[in-house]
Scaffold this motif. Structure first.
Motif, mmCIF file in Angstrom:
data_model
loop_
_atom_site.group_PDB
_atom_site.id
_atom_site.type_symbol
_atom_site.label_atom_id
_atom_site.label_comp_id
_atom_site.label_asym_id
_atom_site.label_seq_id
_atom_site.Cartn_x
_atom_site.Cartn_y
_atom_site.Cartn_z
ATOM 1 N N ASP A 1 0.806 -1.213 0.000
ATOM 2 C CA ASP A 1 0.000 0.000 0.000
ATOM 3 C C ASP A 1 0.846 1.273 0.000
ATOM 4 O O ASP A 1 0.343 2.362 0.286
ATOM 5 C CB ASP A 1 -0.934 0.017 1.206
ATOM 6 C CG ASP A 1 -0.160 -0.087 2.524
ATOM 7 O OD1 ASP A 1 1.057 -0.360 2.469
ATOM 8 O OD2 ASP A 1 -0.784 0.091 3.582
ATOM 9 N N THR A 2 2.115 1.183 -0.349
ATOM 10 C CA THR A 2 2.998 2.347 -0.310
ATOM 11 C C THR A 2 2.666 3.316 -1.433
ATOM 12 O O THR A 2 2.491 2.920 -2.589
ATOM 13 C CB THR A 2 4.469 1.919 -0.427
ATOM 14 O OG1 THR A 2 4.764 0.977 0.589
ATOM 15 C CG2 THR A 2 5.385 3.127 -0.301
ATOM 16 N N GLN A 3 2.588 4.595 -1.106
ATOM 17 C CA GLN A 3 2.365 5.653 -2.080
ATOM 18 C C GLN A 3 3.377 6.772 -1.824
ATOM 19 O O GLN A 3 3.589 7.177 -0.689
ATOM 20 C CB GLN A 3 0.955 6.226 -1.976
ATOM 21 C CG GLN A 3 -0.153 5.245 -2.307
ATOM 22 C CD GLN A 3 -0.230 4.942 -3.796
ATOM 23 O OE1 GLN A 3 0.154 5.771 -4.616
ATOM 24 N NE2 GLN A 3 -0.706 3.759 -4.141
ATOM 25 N N GLY A 4 4.021 7.273 -2.866
ATOM 26 C CA GLY A 4 4.917 8.423 -2.727
ATOM 27 C C GLY A 4 6.262 8.050 -2.128
ATOM 28 O O GLY A 4 7.077 7.371 -2.752
ATOM 29 N N ILE A 5 6.531 8.480 -0.861
ATOM 30 C CA ILE A 5 7.852 8.335 -0.251
ATOM 31 C C ILE A 5 7.875 7.146 0.712
ATOM 32 O O ILE A 5 6.983 6.975 1.536
ATOM 33 C CB ILE A 5 8.232 9.619 0.509
ATOM 34 C CG1 ILE A 5 8.186 10.833 -0.440
ATOM 35 C CG2 ILE A 5 9.611 9.488 1.128
ATOM 36 C CD1 ILE A 5 9.166 10.777 -1.569
ATOM 37 N N LEU A 6 8.905 6.324 0.581
ATOM 38 C CA LEU A 6 9.168 5.230 1.527
ATOM 39 C C LEU A 6 10.485 5.540 2.221
ATOM 40 O O LEU A 6 11.540 5.572 1.590
ATOM 41 C CB LEU A 6 9.262 3.891 0.791
ATOM 42 C CG LEU A 6 9.693 2.696 1.657
ATOM 43 C CD1 LEU A 6 8.642 2.392 2.727
ATOM 44 C CD2 LEU A 6 9.938 1.464 0.772
ATOM 45 N N ARG A 7 10.433 5.778 3.564
ATOM 46 C CA ARG A 7 11.640 6.098 4.334
ATOM 47 C C ARG A 7 12.198 4.807 4.915
ATOM 48 O O ARG A 7 11.533 4.119 5.694
ATOM 49 C CB ARG A 7 11.308 7.095 5.435
ATOM 50 C CG ARG A 7 10.781 8.433 4.909
ATOM 51 C CD ARG A 7 10.454 9.369 6.052
ATOM 52 N NE ARG A 7 10.021 10.666 5.572
ATOM 53 C CZ ARG A 7 8.768 10.956 5.211
ATOM 54 N NH1 ARG A 7 7.829 10.027 5.292
ATOM 55 N NH2 ARG A 7 8.464 12.163 4.794
ATOM 56 N N LEU A 8 13.427 4.492 4.539
ATOM 57 C CA LEU A 8 14.043 3.231 4.946
ATOM 58 C C LEU A 8 15.002 3.378 6.112
ATOM 59 O O LEU A 8 15.373 2.380 6.750
ATOM 60 C CB LEU A 8 14.798 2.620 3.756
ATOM 61 C CG LEU A 8 13.940 2.257 2.535
ATOM 62 C CD1 LEU A 8 14.841 1.837 1.383
ATOM 63 C CD2 LEU A 8 12.970 1.140 2.879
ATOM 64 N N GLY A 9 15.456 4.589 6.381
ATOM 65 C CA GLY A 9 16.473 4.777 7.411
ATOM 66 C C GLY A 9 17.796 4.186 6.951
ATOM 67 O O GLY A 9 18.130 4.197 5.762
ATOM 68 N N GLU A 10 18.586 3.642 7.893
ATOM 69 C CA GLU A 10 19.855 3.015 7.528
ATOM 70 C C GLU A 10 19.596 1.575 7.106
ATOM 71 O O GLU A 10 18.852 0.850 7.754
ATOM 72 C CB GLU A 10 20.820 3.046 8.708
ATOM 73 C CG GLU A 10 21.276 4.448 9.083
ATOM 74 C CD GLU A 10 22.294 4.422 10.211
ATOM 75 O OE1 GLU A 10 22.467 3.340 10.819
ATOM 76 O OE2 GLU A 10 22.911 5.468 10.470
ATOM 77 N N ILE A 11 20.218 1.172 6.004
ATOM 78 C CA ILE A 11 20.081 -0.207 5.542
ATOM 79 C C ILE A 11 21.469 -0.837 5.452
ATOM 80 O O ILE A 11 22.461 -0.182 5.152
ATOM 81 C CB ILE A 11 19.371 -0.298 4.183
ATOM 82 C CG1 ILE A 11 20.152 0.437 3.088
ATOM 83 C CG2 ILE A 11 17.954 0.264 4.271
ATOM 84 C CD1 ILE A 11 19.564 0.250 1.695
ATOM 85 N N SER A 12 21.521 -2.129 5.761
ATOM 86 C CA SER A 12 22.774 -2.887 5.742
ATOM 87 C C SER A 12 22.727 -3.910 4.626
ATOM 88 O O SER A 12 21.649 -4.275 4.134
ATOM 89 C CB SER A 12 22.989 -3.579 7.090
ATOM 90 O OG SER A 12 23.051 -2.632 8.128
ATOM 91 N N PRO A 13 23.912 -4.391 4.211
ATOM 92 C CA PRO A 13 23.957 -5.332 3.094
ATOM 93 C C PRO A 13 23.164 -6.595 3.370
ATOM 94 O O PRO A 13 23.009 -7.018 4.518
ATOM 95 C CB PRO A 13 25.454 -5.632 2.940
ATOM 96 C CG PRO A 13 26.134 -4.460 3.555
ATOM 97 C CD PRO A 13 25.251 -4.025 4.679
ATOM 98 N N ASP A 14 22.653 -7.183 2.286
ATOM 99 C CA ASP A 14 21.930 -8.445 2.377
ATOM 100 C C ASP A 14 22.890 -9.523 2.856
ATOM 101 O O ASP A 14 24.020 -9.653 2.366
ATOM 102 C CB ASP A 14 21.361 -8.794 0.994
ATOM 103 C CG ASP A 14 20.632 -10.125 0.994
ATOM 104 O OD1 ASP A 14 20.132 -10.517 2.059
ATOM 105 O OD2 ASP A 14 20.572 -10.750 -0.087
ATOM 106 N N GLU A 15 22.448 -10.346 3.813
ATOM 107 C CA GLU A 15 23.336 -11.375 4.370
ATOM 108 C C GLU A 15 23.733 -12.411 3.336
ATOM 109 O O GLU A 15 24.773 -13.056 3.446
ATOM 110 C CB GLU A 15 22.637 -12.058 5.558
ATOM 111 C CG GLU A 15 22.383 -11.121 6.727
ATOM 112 C CD GLU A 15 21.697 -11.838 7.875
ATOM 113 O OE1 GLU A 15 21.391 -13.050 7.716
ATOM 114 O OE2 GLU A 15 21.469 -11.200 8.914
ATOM 115 N N GLY A 16 22.917 -12.554 2.273
ATOM 116 C CA GLY A 16 23.241 -13.572 1.275
ATOM 117 C C GLY A 16 24.086 -13.071 0.134
ATOM 118 O O GLY A 16 24.256 -13.769 -0.848
ATOM 119 N N GLN A 17 24.659 -11.849 0.276
ATOM 120 C CA GLN A 17 25.442 -11.316 -0.856
ATOM 121 C C GLN A 17 26.737 -12.074 -1.069
ATOM 122 O O GLN A 17 27.307 -12.605 -0.136
ATOM 123 C CB GLN A 17 25.737 -9.833 -0.640
ATOM 124 C CG GLN A 17 26.676 -9.539 0.510
ATOM 125 C CD GLN A 17 27.028 -8.079 0.568
ATOM 126 O OE1 GLN A 17 27.201 -7.445 -0.454
ATOM 127 N NE2 GLN A 17 27.142 -7.542 1.768
#
Length: 834
Positions: free
Chosen positions: A818-834
């Motif tokens: 249901d996201t519209q417009g802006i999605l605030r993610l804050g700080e994100i870290s690398p995917d563990e499966g990278q």
């Protein structure tokens, strides 16, 4: 070179990226003021006079045009300094059919070694190239003397198309309804007449089209319902052939007539067919009206008479004013509001085919003349056909035949382009039971003499002869009053503002029919840029005797959209004044024509007005006749008209103005909420809008003509994605499209990236790829010094982000449904499966 993007998408992406990267190093994710600035891009500044104020190259795909004629799409790059460049190969491809061979060769040499060209590269060639930033069009202005002198009746179906072309729906259908009612204020029968409903439509399933038209007059005299014609049509583009079964629309050439045949046909034609034809050329200067119609007769560009004709077959030899003319045009307005133009000219069939091209038509079945209830299918067989082939670019030859139980006819034709002009020849032989053998021959010559400065002289000659018993198909009793006819004309342009011409015609009467002479001297003067005067002196000798006469026309443009014209003809002392105006285009546009006329035989006044709404066309006309001093009314008739359509493509239904061939239904994506989709917006108006029905019909798509359909969204939600702002189509015959404007890719994700060591991923680029979809979208993104980023154009779902930093940081972003417009993610870290 930049990437092709819409203006709206470019502005939104640039604004969000600039705001994201401009955050200071000490900015904190929780700073409400700064985040508010990133949520909504600032309002754009006032429009600049520059073409490209962005500071970087922009690539667009724009229509290339020759005046009002659409040539095709052109990839255009606007550099940061406002200079323009476009593809040399595409330019030469589009100009090839228009230019004389030596001019095309000169351009090819001039552009040698240049993959891209600019308007400056045309300097000195006589051709100008202009870009219109208001309409986003690239216009080629080509002098007349540089255009091809041979007329190619070829509309190739194999143009290389640039960009992605969307496909029509497998199933589509439409029904046009044109209604009219007459109010007779003065005449034999006053009051409202029975309403008239003309219906035509088509259903397309895959590549097969079923089409039909009918007439309904409830309460009228005679039969209420009349089916005019129905047929199945299949086009094979690989073979370039059309197959038809049912009530045929027979194509003819030269001296052939056009019979009503029900059966099957196969044809190849390089011209686009007119699906809404209301008058059918019968061949040999005759025509048929299926509806009561008002017919304006123009001889050599001048209106000489307005007639009210009932349905039936007419021959131009029935009209004494047609004798001696070399160019006759009929403007027809039928009683349901449809208009059509029909031209008769012995030179019209003098068209050539390029080397190796062949066009033909073969029709076989039974005669089916139109009766009160519909086509009357007889037991009388009939066949009609022709074939034409371009031996080379200078010689086109053809043959034709027609036959039924009563008559057989065969003919040959040829068109020859030479250094001194173009020659055309036709010969036909006929045999009618009980009448005997007959023959007819026609020879023509045309020459265009080019002068410096774009001026040109024209010279033409013709000779025609018919034996007493010559008859084309469906003519039961031959009527050939002249043994032969010959004539010609010459026109010379003295200056761009003054021209003069002379033409003559002589017809040798057969038996008791007298000889007929016609001689005419014409001249034209451009008095001012807005005022033109034409004068004509005539001598005629026919069944009415000998007569000298003169004709004067003064025309004036009143601004950009209106004009007026005054005429005086010494014959019958006819005086006529006309005013016409046209305002806007598409929705809300209207046109009005009014005139008043007086002669020794009476007087008349008329007005015709049309108004175009989003869902319908409205019309009103009034025609009144009076005694010659306007003191007494002889007849007064008003007509009220309404025309609309209902269409379905796939599972989408809409209502709009009448459809003439193919159509597109545009509808907004749910992410656009209540925003209005505007179809083909221009400074003068727009074609349609979605409105309260949430669908819009584009009714004017032509078969097998590549078209870019622009659209916009009024009051779109912040961050809304409308893609390229246009759709490219290549319609099949009577096909329908559904174009959804907007998408769910309207989410902007904001956050800060940290690598595996918890350090900011600073000043690098990367991409976000949509997961779980075979053709998942990919979005480019960047980070600033502290790792902040803005990913524009995401949709609900999972996205894999891969950055080009030294540690190859990879992330997974989940965008809630249901996201519209802006999605605030804050700080994100690398995917563990990278």
């Amino acid at each position: 070179m930049g990437t092709p993007i819409s203006k709206a998408a470019f502005a939104l992406g640039s604004s969000l990226l600039a705001l994201t990267l401009a955050q200071p190093a000490q900015a904190d994710e929780s700073s409400g003021d700064q985040l508010a600035q990133a949520d909504v891009p600032a309002a754009p500044p006032a429009r600049s006079q520059r073409l490209n104020p962005t500071g970087r190259p922009i690539a667009l795909t724009v229509p290339a045009k020759d005046g009002a004629v659409y040539l095709g799409d052109m990839p255009l790059t606007i550099e940061a300094n406002d200079s323009l460049s476009f593809s040399k190969a595409r330019t030469l491809q589009l100009l090839e059919p228009l230019l004389a061979p030596d001019i095309l060769e000169s351009l090819t040499t001039r552009f040698a070694g240049k993959p891209m060209v600019s308007p400056a590269d045309f300097a000195g060639s006589g051709i100008r190239v202009e870009y219109d930033p208001r309409t986003l069009e690239l216009n080629f202005i080509i002098p007349a003397e540089q255009r091809a002198t041979r007329g190619l009746s070829v509309t190739p179906l194999d143009h290389r198309r640039l960009g992605e072309v969307i496909q029509p729906e497998d199933f589509s259908a439409y029904l046009n309804l044109r209604a009219s009612v007459d109010l007779v204020e003065d005449g034999p029968d006053t009051g409202f007449a029975a309403p008239i409903f003309l219906m035509d439509g088509a259903v397309r399933l895959g590549n097969i089209v079923a089409e039909s038209d009918a007439l309904w007059i409830p309460g009228g005299a005679g039969t209420d319902f009349q089916r005019i014609g129905s047929r199945l049509v299949y086009d094979d583009l690989d073979l370039m052939m059309r197959f038809t079964a049912g009530d045929l629309e027979v194509q003819t050439r030269g001296l052939q007539s056009t019979p009503d045949i029900a059966g099957i046909s196969v044809s190849r034609s390089y011209s686009v067919l007119n699906p809404q034809q209301i008058i059918r050329p019968r061949g040999d200067r005759s025509f048929r009206l299926d509806r009561p119609s008002t017919v304006e007769v123009l001889v050599n560009g001048q209106q000489v008479r307005r007639l009210r004709l009932q349905p039936g077959n007419y021959n131009l030899r029935d009209f004494p004013f047609a004798q001696g003319a070399n160019d006759i045009r009929l403007n027809v307005l039928d009683d349901t509001g449809r208009t059509e133009v029909l031209r008769f000219n012995v030179f019209l069939d003098q068209t050539q085919l390029a080397a190796g091209l062949t066009e033909f038509s073969l029709n076989a079945g039974v005669l089916a003349p139109l009766g009160p209830d519909g086509p009357n299918y007889t037991d009388d067989w009939a066949v009609s056909g022709f074939v034409r082939h371009g031996l080379n670019d200078y010689v086109t030859l053809g043959a034709n035949f027609q036959a039924d139980n009563f008559l057989k006819m065969a003919g040959i034709e040829g068109v020859f382009a030479t250094s001194i002009g173009t020659f055309g020849t036709q010969f036909a032989y006929s045999h009618a039971n009980g009448v005997g053998d007959g023959y007819a021959a026609l020879a023509t010559f045309q020459r265009l003499i080019q002068h410096a400065g774009g001026q040109a002289d024209t010279f033409n000659l013709f000779f025609e002869t018919r034996s007493k018993n010559f008859a084309p198909l469906i003519v039961t009793l031959p009527n050939n009053p002249y043994e032969f006819e010959l004539g010609g004309g010459y026109t010379h342009a003295f200056t761009p503002d003054i021209y003069a011409g002379f033409d003559a015609r002589y017809s040798k009467g057969r038996g008791p029919n007298p000889d007929v002479h016609s001689y005419r001297l014409t001249s034209g003067f451009r008095l001012t840029p807005r005022i033109n005067l034409t004068a004509e002196a005539r001598y005629e000798e026919d069944t009415r005797g000998k007569e000298f006469s003169g004709f004067l026309t003064l025309s004036m443009r009143l601004g950009r959209y209106s004009s007026t014209r005054a005429e005086y003809d010494t014959r019958d002392n006819r005086m006529r004044a006309t005013y016409q105006t046209l305002h806007g285009s598409g929705v809300g546009s209207y046109n009005i024509t009014a005139d008043v006329e007086r002669s020794d035989f009476g007087a008349g006044a008329s007005v015709n007005a049309n108004y175009f709404t989003n869902r319908a066309e409205l019309g009103f006309s009034h025609y009144g006749t009076f005694t010659d001093d306007f003191s007494t009314s002889v007849g007064q008739r008003s007509t009220f008209r309404l025309a609309s359509s209902i269409a379905i493509a796939g599972d989408t239904l809409s209502v709009g103005r009448p459809i003439y061939d193919s159509f597109a239904i545009l509808k907004p994506h749910k992410s656009l909420d209540k925003a209005d989709v505007i179809v083909e917006p221009t400074p003068n108006g727009y074609t349609a809008n979605s409105g309260n029905l949430r669908t819009a019909i584009m009714p004017g798509l032509s078969s097998y003509a590549e078209r870019t359909l622009p659209f916009d969204v009024a009051d779109a939600p912040v961050g809304a994605d409308i893609g390229q702002g246009s759709a490219k189509v290549f319609p099949g015959y009577r096909s329908g499209y559904v174009i959804e404007v907007g998408s769910g890719y309207n989410v902007t994700a904001l956050g800060t990236m940290l690598d595996v060591d918890g350090e900011p991923v600073s000043l690098v680029s990367g991409s976000a790829t949509e997961l779980g979809k075979e053709d998942g979208k990919k979005v480019t993104l960047f980070t600033n010094r502290i790792g902040r980023f803005g990913a524009v154009g995401l949709a609900p779902g999972r996205w894999r982000v891969e950055m080009l930093d030294a540690k190859g940081s990879t992330y997974v972003i989940d965008v809630p449904e249901d996201t519209q417009g802006i999605l605030r993610l804050g700080e994100i870290s690398p995917d563990e499966g990278q």
